[in-house]
Design an enzyme around this catalytic site. Structure first.
Site, PDB file in Angstrom:
ATOM      1  N   HIS A 146      -8.760  -6.874  10.599  1.00  0.00           N
ATOM      2  CA  HIS A 146      -9.278  -7.731   9.519  1.00  0.00           C
ATOM      3  C   HIS A 146      -8.574  -7.451   8.187  1.00  0.00           C
ATOM      4  O   HIS A 146      -8.807  -8.169   7.207  1.00  0.00           O
ATOM      5  CB  HIS A 146     -10.799  -7.629   9.406  1.00  0.00           C
ATOM      6  CG  HIS A 146     -11.329  -6.440   8.679  1.00  0.00           C
ATOM      7  ND1 HIS A 146     -11.907  -5.362   9.315  1.00  0.00           N
ATOM      8  CD2 HIS A 146     -11.386  -6.153   7.357  1.00  0.00           C
ATOM      9  CE1 HIS A 146     -12.297  -4.482   8.405  1.00  0.00           C
ATOM     10  NE2 HIS A 146     -11.995  -4.935   7.211  1.00  0.00           N
ATOM     11  N   ASP A 201     -10.950  -4.793  16.409  1.00  0.00           N
ATOM     12  CA  ASP A 201     -10.507  -4.782  15.002  1.00  0.00           C
ATOM     13  C   ASP A 201      -9.455  -3.683  14.826  1.00  0.00           C
ATOM     14  O   ASP A 201      -9.720  -2.601  14.297  1.00  0.00           O
ATOM     15  CB  ASP A 201     -11.722  -4.545  14.103  1.00  0.00           C
ATOM     16  CG  ASP A 201     -11.419  -4.795  12.640  1.00  0.00           C
ATOM     17  OD1 ASP A 201     -10.342  -5.337  12.334  1.00  0.00           O
ATOM     18  OD2 ASP A 201     -12.281  -4.446  11.800  1.00  0.00           O
ATOM     19  N   GLY A 249     -13.231  -1.290   1.193  1.00  0.00           N
ATOM     20  CA  GLY A 249     -11.985  -0.690   0.740  1.00  0.00           C
ATOM     21  C   GLY A 249     -11.557   0.467   1.624  1.00  0.00           C
ATOM     22  O   GLY A 249     -10.406   0.857   1.611  1.00  0.00           O
ATOM     23  N   SER A 292     -11.904   0.153   4.841  1.00  0.00           N
ATOM     24  CA  SER A 292     -11.516  -0.528   6.068  1.00  0.00           C
ATOM     25  C   SER A 292     -10.094  -0.181   6.479  1.00  0.00           C
ATOM     26  O   SER A 292      -9.190  -0.141   5.644  1.00  0.00           O
ATOM     27  CB  SER A 292     -11.589  -2.041   5.886  1.00  0.00           C
ATOM     28  OG  SER A 292     -12.897  -2.498   6.021  1.00  0.00           O
ATOM     29  N   GLY A 293      -9.929  -0.003   7.774  1.00  0.00           N
ATOM     30  CA  GLY A 293      -8.605   0.293   8.303  1.00  0.00           C
ATOM     31  C   GLY A 293      -8.262   1.768   8.260  1.00  0.00           C
ATOM     32  O   GLY A 293      -7.314   2.209   8.891  1.00  0.00           O
TER      33      GLY A 293
END
Ligand SMILES: [Ca+2]
Length: 275
Positions: A90, A136, A227, A229-230
């Site tokens: 995402h 994801d 923020g 994320s990943g």
């Protein structure tokens, strides 16, 4: 405003679920009764940052990456080789708009350890489903190899899947607050336990696939957030999870949801060898 919009889009609108950062409300699952995917809840604290963690010891997470997107703070990632980074699907943007920042600690100061490298390619996992935020997972290739040193080092990827009760560490420059937005200057860390599948499914009925797991605190108060994320979830020195989503951040009964890295072990090898 902090002048950046790390994880900026709080978009939980039905048209753009894939751009939710950690902390976005997951769309109602395939078994959703209303048929209205995003109708669920009003209080969406979309803050995607580490909540109630602590400042990581400087350069203690040398695989930690953050991306800027057209100059704005965006998502996190984990360096796994000099050329490749794991992030969340995402977080995808056109590669030419993304810069990977390595060797960072304080994002407001030039510390002499930073490397800013253009992204060349980004591959979302081919079964990524933005609606369910399933799979994801994304691989990002740098336009040139990172210089490996004390400040920039890859993290081994886990070949096994996470187990309940394992203690892990999640890190990032995401939002610090459960309500409102305050991004930290310094990299934040938080120790979190892996929760059982049954507990995770109880928190998020019909939304947890085999490619996800929960980690964190059912009592709330500590969590990853927008923020982050990943970014990495590290257990026993290996990358086990990717910060993916959750309902709000640090809300009671709603722990963080992470992508299981183990699922992609073969795909990662294949991408590195062939792309
Ligand atoms: Ca810096």
């Amino acid at each position: 405003m902090p002048g950046s919009k790390e994880g900026s889009p709080n978009q939980v609108s039905g048209s753009n679920p894939g751009h939710c950062q950690r902390g976005c409300l997951r769309p109602a699952g395939p078994m959703g009764t209303s048929g209205v995917p995003f109708a669920v809840a009003a209080p969406l604290d979309d803050d995607d940052k580490i909540i109630n963690g602590y400042e990581c010891p400087r350069h203690s997470q040398p695989w930690q990456v953050y991306f800027t997107y057209s100059g704005n703070r965006w998502c996190g990632g984990s360096l796994i080789t000099a050329r490749w980074i794991i992030s969340a699907a995402h977080c995808y943007k056109q590669p030419k708009t993304l810069i990977a920042h390595l060797g960072e600690h304080d994002t407001t100061k030039e510390e002499g350890s930073e490397q800013h490298i253009q992204v060349e390619k980004a591959y979302q996992y081919f079964h990524y489903n933005a609606y369910y935020i399933d799979h994801d997972f994304m691989m990002v290739k740098l336009a040139e190899p990172a210089q490996l040193n004390h400040y920039v080092q890859p993290i081994p990827i886990a070949s096994s899947c996470p187990t309940e009760g394992s203690w892990c560490l999640v890190s990032g420059w995401g939002n610090l607050k459960t309500s409102g937005v305050q991004y930290p200057d310094n990299l934040q860390c938080l120790d979190v336990p892996v929760l059982s599948t049954s507990s995770c499914e109880s928190s998020y009925p019909n939304k947890i696939t085999n490619n996800m797991f929960c980690a964190g605190y059912l009592e709330g108060g500590k969590d990853s957030c927008k923020g982050d994320s990943g970014g990495p979830l590290i257990c026993n020195g290996e990358l086990y999870g990717v910060v993916s989503w959750g309902q709000g951040c640090a809300q009671t009964g709603y722990p963080g949801v992470y992508t299981k890295v183990c699922i992609y072990y073969d795909w990662i090898k294949n991408v590195i060898d062939n792309y």
